[in-house]
Each structure stands twice: as structure tokens, then as C-alpha cells.
Design an enzyme around this catalytic site. Structure first.
Site, PDB file in Angstrom:
ATOM      1  N   TRP A 327       6.474   3.765  -3.708  1.00  0.00           N
ATOM      2  CA  TRP A 327       6.889   4.600  -4.857  1.00  0.00           C
ATOM      3  C   TRP A 327       8.229   4.127  -5.407  1.00  0.00           C
ATOM      4  CZ3 TRP A 327      10.145   9.547  -4.435  1.00  0.00           C
ATOM      5  CH2 TRP A 327      11.018   9.489  -3.343  1.00  0.00           C
ATOM      6  N   ASP A 328       8.934   3.312  -4.623  1.00  0.00           N
ATOM      7  CA  ASP A 328      10.227   2.772  -5.028  1.00  0.00           C
ATOM      8  C   ASP A 328      10.162   2.194  -6.447  1.00  0.00           C
ATOM      9  OD1 ASP A 328       9.881   2.876  -2.214  1.00  0.00           O
ATOM     10  OD2 ASP A 328      11.538   1.507  -1.874  1.00  0.00           O
ATOM     11  N   GLU A 469      10.767  11.950   5.108  1.00  0.00           N
ATOM     12  CA  GLU A 469       9.706  11.584   6.063  1.00  0.00           C
ATOM     13  C   GLU A 469       9.955  12.101   7.476  1.00  0.00           C
ATOM     14  OE1 GLU A 469       9.874   7.385   5.399  1.00  0.00           O
ATOM     15  OE2 GLU A 469       8.311   7.437   3.879  1.00  0.00           O
ATOM     16  N   LYS A 583      15.792  13.174   6.002  1.00  0.00           N
ATOM     17  CA  LYS A 583      16.023  11.732   5.945  1.00  0.00           C
ATOM     18  C   LYS A 583      16.676  11.336   4.635  1.00  0.00           C
ATOM     19  CE  LYS A 583      13.697   7.283   6.237  1.00  0.00           C
ATOM     20  NZ  LYS A 583      12.443   6.553   6.257  1.00  0.00           N
TER      21      LYS A 583
END
Ligand code: BGC
Length: 758
Positions: A327-328, A469, A583
Site C-alpha cells: 500500500w506504500d 500491524e 506500530k
């Protein structure tokens, strides 16, 4: 003459920086990635010439892009003694890149065991004119008369994470061009590399036993400069049906052109790239260089040559993360391309169309309909992410992770990307060329994933993983639910647009996808999808169902519980999973994307709450905190997060290992994040379907920010100082564009300049 404000360099040799410099000084042209290593390195120096469009899988290991035999290999021998920064005495050493021209340079003065001195100067670049060409210019001067052997050719002692991937087929020499043919083991892709050279001196030539290297022997005179230029061409059978012929022709053509001409063309193309995308910061030289470096990274890894590849999460710096696209790309890199080079943005999105069948296969594998995009996508769109994607640092055993199964937001991120592109460019053809199909299939997937709870009369998204995550398999992750709703809205808008503007296409598409019932389904779901709301008292949005019931502790406290510096904090029994430590930006990412839907109070409360609890275990996190902080006028905080993001590949502070897994490499999402922090954050740019808004909050140090934007095909030059905003609208387009400057609407058309004080 190189301009200092565009140069990144090291002025000594430090063995401990081999890996880091390999990333920092990498070159790329979208088709090839070449690590910033010294020419004399082999595998031990983590050399890699990556071909991101060709993947290979060795039985039982991870599929990853191939590293090619190294065509830039070059080693000098002085009176028989090999010269290498790894083993020789070094009198002087310098390595760097000129980001303006995308050229890598090095200078080393070696001292031999007998006290002789040899100076080696090399510059190299990957052509941005023809992406199949790599060029090198090398010169050396001996202080004393010496016998020099120059070893060049293709070094096949290759660094692989999950290889070996290539079988050598043959080495040949045609018209003085050294040709190497290899074939990938899994799919039998043929790859040809050719090397042509030009020298201004006489030499005797030998070949090594394997024939892949050649040695040029010269009796070098003291003080005389000897120059050699090299031209390497690479083609695979995925590029064309006659790669060998192409390699030979390309090598002989470039030999005729010569290094200087090739360099001039390459540099002109880079000039044009910078013309469209440079961001000038006045008053902060360090930040300027880091921002330019970030932009350099994005420009050098972008596929200009094809719409069938995208940008992997570690760029073209190696095989980490399986060379996969995450998705970056849509969420962190695409904004930069939408605003500065829509053609590349379109290529990135078309890649998702070409991999749609892979996404369909994944959805159906899990029993869903529509398109569930791969968490880690390669050439076919099938998911490269494994069920056990991280190894436990204590036992060495693979850990079950749910990135692949539960990060459903990936399909919404793809749709978000297409819509953002459309908003920026107004390019309706993206829908016709595949975008509409992708959007509708993703919406269909979400409908099949959602649960309808009759007692609550709403749809919910249960058993998902959001950007954070460390908390897998949660219910109603706010980011995911909002993104899914956005997908449904986009699908409904696209259906409307198509039925109004392209009725025939619309009818055919509905029949092709058998989408009759789905239209009603997605409309119903859009009406009734549960969206976690800010709490009436605290303004906090709960990251997912039950998050506020988890143990609340400080980050330091959590870290004090760690037993190993590389242990994974998520997964089955990671120490963060039962706590509120996250995270990476999750709710805060959502608030950035939909910042106009939430009040400043809500944004502030959530930023402050989640910031304390964020580990920033991903380099995608800091830019999101930075961007929202700028929006909230927390300018110093925003600046700190921006600096953290912009320097990520310059200071090497990012994690190198998760468990036993090596995750080093460059961080293009952070590079894109640095650009977003400046343009969306500090400059306060918001792009809507019908207008551009500007609401700047510059950091104290900055006197001026100046950048370009393309919006609906019209070019804007935007200059923001401490108290003025100047917008130049370039070109001849008569169309008027609505610009909202600090809440005041103005219309601007090509040729106009507007100056507003604030
Ligand atoms: C992050 C993901 C990201 C991936 C690749 C992970 O550490 O949590 O959000 O997509 O790295 O950059």
C-alpha cells in the site's frame, strides 16, 4: 562542475557502512536498480544490479526479483596486487551521488604494499533516456610507472537473499561486445547483458577461465591519465522477443554516441524531472538536501518505461520484502507523482489493473467475491506474502502472521489511489482503461467481506488488521472502515459518472462483471456501514473495538519488557498485542486523509493521545504524525517528524531486522512522506475535485517554500513565504481554476499571478 547543494557524499571509507551506503548511494531508472557499492565489490559487498520486472522462486524459498551478474564490476591490479577498499591501504577516498544528475561518483587513492600510488576515479549512471543502458567512465593515474591490469566484465558472484536464481547459459563476444546470457530457474526468462568498452590507450586483453571477465593489461606511465568508458545493455525476454539482438544493437549504438553525449541526454532528462518536481526551501540547507534526496529516490525508482510494474516497498535497492509492492505506493508515493508527473502516476495505477486477476484469485481463495489485492504484490498480483512471514527471534521458528489474510484495507488503498489521481488530473480515461473495473471489484469484495448485524442494523468489518500491524484480527478498525466507506462512495460515483458520460461502456461493464445486484448491495452497505465516531466527551476515536480496554502503558515501559532488540512486538504473542502501543500511525493516518471531515478538536485530541502510544516501528509512521501536526499548527512537532522522515535513508536509523528477517534497504514511502509533509503539511495544500486549497504553516526557520503542481493539466508555481502566497499559473489553458487561499476563494487561469498576504 557539481553544485554542492545537490551532492551527498562520504569523504572516507568505513567498512561498517558498506550495507548502508549500498542503499544510500543507489542509482535507479525504474527498470534497473543498482546499489551504491564500490566497483571492486562482489557478493561480500552486497552488490546488486536488480531487475525488478523479473521475479524468480527457488523451491522452498521466497519469490523475489533477480539480481544480475554485475556489469559495473571493475577491479585494478597494480603489479599483480589487487586494489580494493576492502583490503588495500587507502590514502584518500570519496563516494557520493549528484542527485541533480543521478550520477554516482567515487575517487580512491590506493597505496600498494610496495608503496606505489594509484588514483582511481569513476562515475556511473543508469540512463534515463534508454532504461536498458548503464554507463561508466573510469580513469586512473599511477604515481610511478606500473603494470596495471583492469579487470572488467560481468561478475557473477551474486548476492541473493533467496537465490540462486540464474543459470548461466553462455558467454560470447561479438564485434568486441561481451555478451552474457542467463536464464531464470523458475520461469525460464532469458536475460542478456552486453558490455562494450572504449579506451584511450593500448592494452593486451585476456579473459578469465569462466569467460565472464576480461583483463586489460597496460604498462602505465607515471602521471599519465588513462581513461576507459563502458556501456552495459540489459534486455530480457519479457521486454522483447529478440533480447540478444537488442543488446548487441544498443551496445554498438551507444559506443558510437560516446559517454559524454549519453551523459548530456541523461542529465537533460533529469533537469526536466527536477523542473517539474523540485521543492525549494529557503532558510534550511540541511532539510533542503534531505528533501531533494527523498525526491531523487522517488524519481529514480519510478517506472517511466512501463505501466506493468510499480514501485516496491524497498524501491530498487535489493530483494528485501520480495521486491513486492505494498500500500506504500498508493498511499505514500502516488501523491508526489499525481502532483508532479501524472504520467508516472497513471503507470503505477495501471499496474493494479494488470494485476486485477491476481486480486480476484486471492478473493476467491478466501471465499470472497471481487478483488482482494495482494498485501505483497509482484508481477502477477498473486500474494507473495506468506502465512508465516516473520521468524521468531528466540526459537528461529516462522511465526503465523495475518498481514496477508487480514489487511483488507489494501483494496481500499488502491481505489483511493485511483480516485486521487482522477481528482488531480481529471483524467476520466483511467476509468475506461481499467480503473472502473478495479474499483467495482474492490467494492464487491468489501460487500462480501462485511457482516450485517441485524440487531444493530449495520454492516461491520470484523477480523481485520489495520495499518497498526501489532494488533491483528480486530473488529471495526477505524481506518479500515472509513477507507471501505470511501471505496463504496467512489464506486457509486464512478457508476454514476459512467452511466452519464459513457452509457454504452457502462452497460457493457455491468454485463461483463455481472454487477446488476451489486449496485444495490454496495449502496445499501454504504448507507449502513458502521464508522467509529469520536467519543462525545473525549473526542477520541477508538482504533478498533476493545482497544481502550487494553493495557495502557508507556512506550518505555513496553520496551523495558523486551528480551531481544529484534523481537517482533506483534504476531501471536508479541508484547505489544495486549497493550495500547501501536506500530504506526493508524487513526492519525485516517485523520490526515479525511482531515476536512473532522474538527480541529478531534484531530488534536487523537494526535495527542495516539502519539504517546506509537512506536513508529514502520518508517511510514512519522510523516503521518508530521502532516497532521502541521495541520494543527504544532509546527515544531511537525518539523521534527518531517526531519525524521526526510533523513531516513541518509542516517540509517530505520530497523534492519524484524525477528531474523533482514528488512534493510531504501524507504520510498518515507521519501514520499517527506514530500507530503512539506506540500500537504507545511504548505497546507489540499486537492479536491474542483479546487486547490492553500493554508500554510511554515516552520520557524523556513523563509520560503517554492514548488510546482500540475492540477487538471494546468501547471502552478507556488511560492509561500512567512506572510505571502504567490501563485503563478503557467501555460495557455483558458480554463479557470478555483483556488481557496486561507478560506478565500479566487479564480485563476493560465498566465495569471495571484499574490495574497496572510
Ligand atoms: C509496515 C507496512 C508497510 C511495509 C512495507 C511494514 O513494516 O507496517 O505498513 O506496508 O512495512 O513498507
Amino acid at each position: 562542475m557539481r553544485k554542492i547543494s545537490w551532492i551527498i557524499k562520504d569523504e572516507n571509507f568505513d567498512k561498517s557502512r558498506i550495507e548502508f551506503n549500498g542503499n544510500k548511494y543507489m542509482l535507479g531508472n525504474g527498470y534497473i536498480g543498482y546499489r551504491g557499492t564500490m566497483e571492486e565489490y562482489s557478493k561480500e559487498g552486497l552488490t546488486a544490479c536488480v531487475l525488478p520486472s523479473v521475479y524468480d522462486k527457488v523451491e522452498g524459498k521466497w519469490r523475489e526479483p533477480v539480481n544480475l551478474p554485475n556489469g559495473f564490476f571493475l577491479k585494478l591490479y597494480c603489479d599483480g596486487e589487487p586494489l580494493s577498499v576492502l583490503s588495500s591501504k587507502i590514502e584518500q577516498h570519496e563516494q557520493g551521488i549528484d542527485v541533480r544528475n543521478a550520477v554516482h561518483f567515487r575517487k580512491t587513492i590506493f597505496q600498494t604494499k610496495t608503496g606505489k600510488k594509484v588514483q582511481l576515479l569513476i562515475e556511473r549512471f543508469l540512463s534515463s533516456d534508454n532504461v536498458h543502458i548503464m554507463c561508466m567512465k573510469c580513469s586512473f593515474i599511477c604515481k610511478e610507472d606500473s603494470k596495471i591490469i583492469i579487470q572488467i566484465g560481468f561478475d557473477d558472484n551474486i548476492w541473493d537473499l533467496n537465490g540462486p536464481h540464474l543459470r548461466k547459459v553462455k558467454v560470447d563476444k561479438k564485434d568486441e561486445i561481451l555478451i552474457l546470457e542467463t536464464v531464470t530457474k523458475e520461469l525460464g526468462v532469458n536475460i542478456f547483458e552486453g558490455e562494450a568498452i572504449k579506451c584511450d590507450f593500448q592494452f593486451i586483453e585476456y579473459t578469465d577461465e569462466a569467460n565472464t571477465l576480461r583483463e586489460l593489461e597496460v604498462n602505465a606511465k607515471a602521471g599519465k591519465e588513462y581513461e576507459l568508458t563502458r556501456y552495459i545493455s540489459i534486455y530480457s525476454s519479457k521486454d522483447c522477443y529478440n533480447p540478444e539482438e537488442k543488446v548487441i544493437k544498443t551496445c554498438s549504438d551507444v559506443l558510437k554516441d560516446g559517454y559524454d553525449k549519453l551523459y548530456e541526454i541523461h542529465s537533460q532528462i533529469w533537469n526536466n524531472k527536477w523542473e517539474a518536481s523540485d521543492v525549494k526551501l529557503t532558510g534550511d540547507d540541511e532539510a533542503q538536501l534531505a528533501l531533494r534526496y527523498s525526491i531523487y529516490q522517488l524519481l529514480s525508482i519510478a517506472p517511466t518505461h512501463s505501466d506493468k510494474v510499480s514501485i516496491p516497498a524497498r524501491g530498487l535497492s535489493g530483494q528485501v520484502y520480495k521486491g513486492a509492492v505494498f500500500w506504500d505506493t498508493e498511499m505514500f508515493m502516488l501523491p508526489f507523482f499525481n502532483a508532479t508527473n501524472p504520467k508516472i502516476a497513471r503507470n503505477l495505477l495501471m499496474y493494479r489493473y494488470y494485476t486485477l486477476d491476481g486480486a480476484r484469485r486471492k478473493a476467491s481463495e478466501y471465499g470472497y467475491r471481487g478483488a482482494f489485492y495482494a498485501w505483497e504484490s509482484q508481477d502477477t498480483g498473486d500474494d507473495a506474502c506468506t502465512l508465516f512471514n516473520v521468524a521468531d527471534v528466540f526459537t528461529g521458528r516462522p511465526m503465523r502472521t495475518y498481514f496477508r489474510d487480514k489487511q483488507i484495507h489494501i483494496s481500499a488503498d488502491v481505489v483511493y489511489g485511483i480516485w486521487e489521481y482522477y481528482k488531480h488530473t481529471g483524467d476520466f480515461s483511467i476509468f475506461i482503461d481499467g480503473g472502473a473495473e478495479v474499483i467495482l471489484e474492490c467494492a464487491r469484495f468489501f460487500y462480501s467481506y462485511a457482516y450485517y448485524k441485524p440487531e444493530k442494523r449495520r454492516y461491520e468489518l470484523l477480523d481485520v488488521t489495520g495499518p497498526d500491524e501489532y494488533h491483528e484480527r480486530v473488529g471495526n478498525n477505524a481506518f479500515t472502515n472509513v477507507m471501505v466507506k470511501h471505496t463504496l462512495e467512489i464506486a457509486i460515483s464512478v457508476l454514476e459518472l459512467l452511466s452519464n458520460k459513457k452509457k454504452e461502456f457502462f452497460d457493457k461493464l455491468i454485463i461483463k462483471l455481472n454487477y446488476f445486484k451489486d449496485i444495490e448491495n454496495i449502496k445499501n452497505m454504504n448507507e449502513a456501514l458502521y464508522i467509529p465516531k469520536p467519543d462525545a466527551e473525549t473526542d477520541l476515536i477508538e482504533q478498533f473495538d476493545g482497544y481502550f480496554k487494553l493495557e495502557d502503558l508507556s512506550l518505555d515501559k513496553l520496551k523495558s519488557r523486551m528480551l531481544n532488540k529484534n523481537e517482533y512486538l506483534g504476531g501471536g504473542n508479541g508484547i505489544a498485542t495486549t497493550t495500547r502501543i501501536l506500530k504506526q500511525a493508524d487513526v492519525v493516518t485516517m485523520l490526515n486523509l479525511f482531515k476536512d471531515n473532522y474538527s480541529s478538536e478531534v484531530k488534536k485530541a487523537n494526535w495527542e493521545y495516539y502519539e504517546k502510544r506509537t512506536e513508529h516501528g514502520s518508517t511510514l509512521s512519522a510523516c503521518m504524525y508530521g502532516m497532521l501536526a502541521a495541520n494543527l499548527e504544532k509546527t515544531q512537532c511537525a518539523y521534527n517528524y518531517f526531519i525524521k522522515t526526510a533523513f531516513v535513508d541518509l542516517n540509517g536509523n530505520a530497523k534492519q531486522y524484524v525477528g531474523n528477517l533482514y528488512i534493510g534497504g531504501t524507504h520510498p514511502a518515507a521519501n514520499g512522506g517527506a514530500w507530503m509533509d512539506v506540500v500537504y503539511g507545511f504548505s497546507g495544500i489540499t486537492i479536491d475535485e474542483n479546487k486547490i486549497s492553500i493554508n500554510p504553516h511554515l516552520p520557524l526557520k523556513w523563509q520560503e517554500v517554492n514548488f510546482k503542481l500540475v492540477y487538471k493539466g494546468i501547471k502552478f508555481n507556488i511560492k509561500i513565504t512567512k506572510n505571502t502566497i504567490i501563485i503563478d499559473c503557467v501555460g495557455k489553458e483558458p480554463k479557470k481554476i478555483l483556488v481557496n487561499i486561507k478560506n478565500e476563494d479566487v479564480y485563476i487561469k493560465a498566465g495569471d499571478t495571484i499574490e495574497v498576504s496572510y
